[in-house]
Motif scaffolding. Structure first.
Motif, PDB file in Angstrom:
ATOM      1  N   SER A  77       0.950  -1.066  -0.101  1.00 57.88           N
ATOM      2  CA  SER A  77       0.120  -0.035   0.095  1.00 57.88           C
ATOM      3  C   SER A  77       0.712   1.129  -0.008  1.00 57.88           C
ATOM      4  CB  SER A  77      -0.908   0.084   1.196  1.00 57.88           C
ATOM      5  OG  SER A  77      -1.881  -1.062   1.237  1.00 57.88           O
ATOM      6  N   VAL A  78       0.413   2.265  -0.655  1.00 55.95           N
ATOM      7  CA  VAL A  78       1.079   3.665  -0.476  1.00 55.95           C
ATOM      8  C   VAL A  78       0.574   4.299   0.414  1.00 55.95           C
ATOM      9  CG1 VAL A  78       1.391   5.721  -2.010  1.00 55.95           C
ATOM     10  CG2 VAL A  78       1.484   3.487  -3.153  1.00 55.95           C
ATOM     11  N   VAL A  79       1.433   4.864   1.398  1.00 54.91           N
ATOM     12  CA  VAL A  79       0.839   5.583   2.397  1.00 54.91           C
ATOM     13  C   VAL A  79       1.605   6.922   2.280  1.00 54.91           C
ATOM     14  CG1 VAL A  79       0.886   3.455   3.769  1.00 54.91           C
ATOM     15  CG2 VAL A  79       3.102   4.559   3.896  1.00 54.91           C
ATOM     16  N   GLY A  80       2.372   7.380   1.353  1.00 54.46           N
ATOM     17  CA  GLY A  80       3.050   8.606   1.350  1.00 54.46           C
ATOM     18  C   GLY A  80       3.444   8.865  -0.039  1.00 54.46           C
ATOM     19  N   MET A  81       3.737  10.267  -0.463  1.00 59.19           N
ATOM     20  CA  MET A  81       4.153  10.730  -1.684  1.00 59.19           C
ATOM     21  C   MET A  81       4.678  12.082  -1.493  1.00 59.19           C
ATOM     22  SD  MET A  81       1.999  11.509  -5.128  1.00 59.19           S
ATOM     23  CE  MET A  81       2.678  12.247  -6.463  1.00 59.19           C
ATOM     24  N   ASP A  82       5.717  12.129  -2.172  1.00 58.21           N
ATOM     25  CA  ASP A  82       6.373  13.470  -2.277  1.00 58.21           C
ATOM     26  C   ASP A  82       6.504  13.762  -3.944  1.00 58.21           C
ATOM     27  OD1 ASP A  82       8.347  15.630  -2.443  1.00 58.21           O
ATOM     28  OD2 ASP A  82       9.334  14.839  -0.424  1.00 58.21           O
ATOM     29  N   ALA A  83       6.013  14.718  -4.275  1.00 59.32           N
ATOM     30  CA  ALA A  83       5.912  14.937  -5.789  1.00 59.32           C
ATOM     31  C   ALA A  83       7.077  15.709  -6.169  1.00 59.32           C
ATOM     32  CB  ALA A  83       4.577  15.753  -5.998  1.00 59.32           C
ATOM     33  N   ALA A  84       7.652  16.439  -5.295  1.00 65.56           N
ATOM     34  CA  ALA A  84       8.952  17.443  -5.583  1.00 65.56           C
ATOM     35  C   ALA A  84      10.181  16.353  -5.520  1.00 65.56           C
ATOM     36  CB  ALA A  84       9.296  18.275  -4.212  1.00 65.56           C
ATOM     37  N   ARG A  85      10.264  15.236  -4.905  1.00 65.38           N
ATOM     38  CA  ARG A  85      11.328  14.360  -4.784  1.00 65.38           C
ATOM     39  C   ARG A  85      11.050  13.203  -6.083  1.00 65.38           C
ATOM     40  NH1 ARG A  85      12.302  11.917   0.777  1.00 65.38           N
ATOM     41  NH2 ARG A  85      13.903  10.858  -0.521  1.00 65.38           N
ATOM     42  N   ARG A  86       9.849  13.210  -6.519  1.00 70.33           N
ATOM     43  CA  ARG A  86       9.163  12.222  -7.335  1.00 70.33           C
ATOM     44  C   ARG A  86       9.421  10.780  -6.922  1.00 70.33           C
ATOM     45  NH1 ARG A  86      11.104  13.768 -13.522  1.00 70.33           N
ATOM     46  NH2 ARG A  86      10.318  15.759 -13.427  1.00 70.33           N
ATOM     47  N   CYS A  87       8.844  10.495  -5.696  1.00 69.48           N
ATOM     48  CA  CYS A  87       8.661   9.158  -5.012  1.00 69.48           C
ATOM     49  C   CYS A  87       7.406   9.087  -4.164  1.00 69.48           C
ATOM     50  CB  CYS A  87       9.793   8.951  -3.986  1.00 69.48           C
ATOM     51  SG  CYS A  87       9.956  10.002  -2.598  1.00 69.48           S
ATOM     52  N   VAL A  88       7.085   7.790  -4.043  1.00 69.25           N
ATOM     53  CA  VAL A  88       5.921   7.420  -3.409  1.00 69.25           C
ATOM     54  C   VAL A  88       6.387   6.443  -2.136  1.00 69.25           C
ATOM     55  CG1 VAL A  88       4.133   7.581  -4.971  1.00 69.25           C
ATOM     56  CG2 VAL A  88       5.520   5.481  -4.787  1.00 69.25           C
ATOM     57  N   GLY A  89       6.017   6.592  -0.940  1.00 65.04           N
ATOM     58  CA  GLY A  89       6.186   5.751   0.215  1.00 65.04           C
ATOM     59  C   GLY A  89       5.446   4.621   0.460  1.00 65.04           C
ATOM     60  N   LEU A  90       5.951   3.554   0.536  1.00 63.04           N
ATOM     61  CA  LEU A  90       5.157   2.246   0.955  1.00 63.04           C
ATOM     62  C   LEU A  90       4.992   1.701   2.464  1.00 63.04           C
ATOM     63  CD1 LEU A  90       6.686  -0.321  -1.845  1.00 63.04           C
ATOM     64  CD2 LEU A  90       4.865   1.471  -1.986  1.00 63.04           C
ATOM     65  N   SER A  91       4.111   1.062   2.779  1.00 62.35           N
ATOM     66  CA  SER A  91       3.820   0.623   4.294  1.00 62.35           C
ATOM     67  C   SER A  91       4.957  -0.074   4.701  1.00 62.35           C
ATOM     68  CB  SER A  91       2.556  -0.059   4.234  1.00 62.35           C
ATOM     69  OG  SER A  91       2.723  -1.446   3.760  1.00 62.35           O
ATOM     70  N   ASP A  92       5.793  -0.715   3.826  1.00 60.69           N
ATOM     71  CA  ASP A  92       6.953  -1.170   4.641  1.00 60.69           C
ATOM     72  C   ASP A  92       8.304  -0.724   4.752  1.00 60.69           C
ATOM     73  OD1 ASP A  92       7.815  -1.112   2.036  1.00 60.69           O
ATOM     74  OD2 ASP A  92       7.884  -3.235   1.545  1.00 60.69           O
ATOM     75  N   GLY A  93       8.079   0.902   4.495  1.00 64.50           N
ATOM     76  CA  GLY A  93       9.229   1.948   4.589  1.00 64.50           C
ATOM     77  C   GLY A  93       9.977   1.941   3.283  1.00 64.50           C
ATOM     78  N   ARG A  94       9.484   1.210   2.140  1.00 61.25           N
ATOM     79  CA  ARG A  94      10.527   1.523   1.149  1.00 61.25           C
ATOM     80  C   ARG A  94      10.053   2.808   0.097  1.00 61.25           C
ATOM     81  NH1 ARG A  94       9.772  -3.673  -2.475  1.00 61.25           N
ATOM     82  NH2 ARG A  94       7.726  -3.636  -1.254  1.00 61.25           N
TER      83      ARG A  94
END
Length: 380
Positions: A77-94
């Motif tokens: 599951s995606v739990v976070g996103m940073d559009a400036a850094r062009r990345c999404v964060g996953l529930s396992d920390g990746r």
């Protein structure tokens, strides 16, 4: 490699995976991030509740679709996103970085005013959770023998689920009462008055009680605006949608409800390397109802536009139709059709809906293995 990341295995992304399998640009790395390798098709949920389908018939396996697109499937599951850094964060920390991002993560059920119900509350979304929990609640009802179920929400989902659960409980031999709680504005907002009247008439015929009052959850049950408290064994929330919470810190431009603002190409108005479709987005130029119909129809346009930005091609515009065909399942093999002011009902409408739903699921099913036609030697 150009990194194309798809967040969510929703209806629109089915078309994207299909298009990538047919014409995947060179030098593109494709990743699909989704909580489950199976997509539970929402259109068949009422039929599954009613016992007309096994769950497997309502599912689309995303793994062969990702494989055909030569992509990678990340079940998380995606739990976070940073559009400036062009990345999404996953529930396992990746963290997963992207060059191009497409979001089709759907919406959640807004239940803040019902959460005092605790374990009695069963939201319709996420669908994976509902598919897992409803059989457990049905088994509890069978063991108890009597059951009082409330469905909160007067939209199409609430109407269909109230009728489907009533049918399932009665078919199981349970002495059950099912009641639908809609707001004081009525049911099926956005549908023609004739359609609303037809649905209410059907509800009366089958013994479904409908209450037109606002409600909040309490420890005792659901408190109606007139002061009555309705006790219940289970309260199914088919209430309004809310945007995924993780979008709040994404730095994307959002509307007042927290949905991603996109233009006519379904491209983020603030970050051109981000696209979105389905319930997760909103258009400032037109109204998009929170309906799977728009996700399905926008899917081919989204697919075309993702290929266009990867290959420097022209973008297409998605223009939602002014009216849509709705086929509302009514529990037994009976359904109500709605198209503007026109409506009809009967077993033939249910078979029409069944044919459309099965065809949609079959479209994305992996091809059957070819029969073995090799000739075997026989003894004389």
């Amino acid at each position: 490699m150009t990194r194309l990341v798809l967040v969510g295995g929703g209806h629109a992304h089915l078309s994207v995976l299909e298009a990538l399998a047919a014409r995947r640009p060179q030098g593109v790395d494709v990743t699909l991030i989704t909580p489950s390798p199976q997509l539970n098709y929402s259109g068949m949920l009422p039929g599954w509740i009613s016992g007309h389908y096994p769950q497997a018939a309502c599912q689309i396996d995303l793994r062969p679709l990702v494989s055909a697109a030569k992509g990678q499937l990340v079940v998380d599951s995606v739990v976070g996103m940073d559009a400036a850094r062009r990345c999404v964060g996953l529930s396992d920390g990746r963290h997963v970085h992207y060059d191009w991002l497409s979001i089709d993560a759907g919406s959640e059920t807004a239940t803040s005013w019902l959460e005092a119900l605790g374990d009695k509350l069963l939201p319709v979304k996420p669908l994976d959770q509902f598919f897992a929990q409803w059989p457990e609640r049905l088994a509890e009802a069978q063991e108890k023998g009597t059951f009082h179920l409330l469905v909160v929400g007067g939209g199409a989902a609430g109407v269909e689920i109230a009728l489907a659960t009533r049918h399932a409980l009665l078919q199981s031999g349970i002495n059950a009462t099912v009641e639908l709680i809609a707001s004081d504005t009525g049911i099926l907002q956005g549908h023609h008055r004739r359609v609303q009247d037809r649905v209410l008439a059907h509800a009366r015929r089958v013994g479904l009680n409908v209450h037109f009052q606002r409600a909040v959850g309490t420890e005792e049950g659901v408190l109606l605006a007139d002061g009555r408290v309705m006790a219940a064994d289970v309260v199914i929330a088919a209430t309004g949608a809310r945007a995924p919470v993780w979008l709040q810190l994404s730095q994307l431009s959002l509307d007042a409800g927290g949905y991603i603002l996109v233009n006519q190409h379904h491209r983020s108005v603030s970050h051109p390397n981000v696209f979105a479709a389905g319930d997760v987005c909103a258009r400032p130029d037109t109204h998009l109802s929170r309906s799977g119909v728009h996700a399905v129809r926008a899917g081919p346009v989204l697919a075309s536009n993702l290929l266009a930005v990867l290959e420097n091609g022209p973008l297409r515009t998605y223009t939602p139709k002014s009216r849509s065909l709705y086929l509302l399942a009514c529990g037994p093999r009976h359904a109500i059709a709605s198209w503007g002011a026109w409506s009809a009902e009967g077993g033939w409408v249910w078979h029409w809906k069944d044919w459309i739903d099965r065809r949609f699921v079959r479209r994305f099913a992996p091809p059957a293995p070819a029969p073995n036609t090799s000739t075997q030697e026989r003894s004389p």
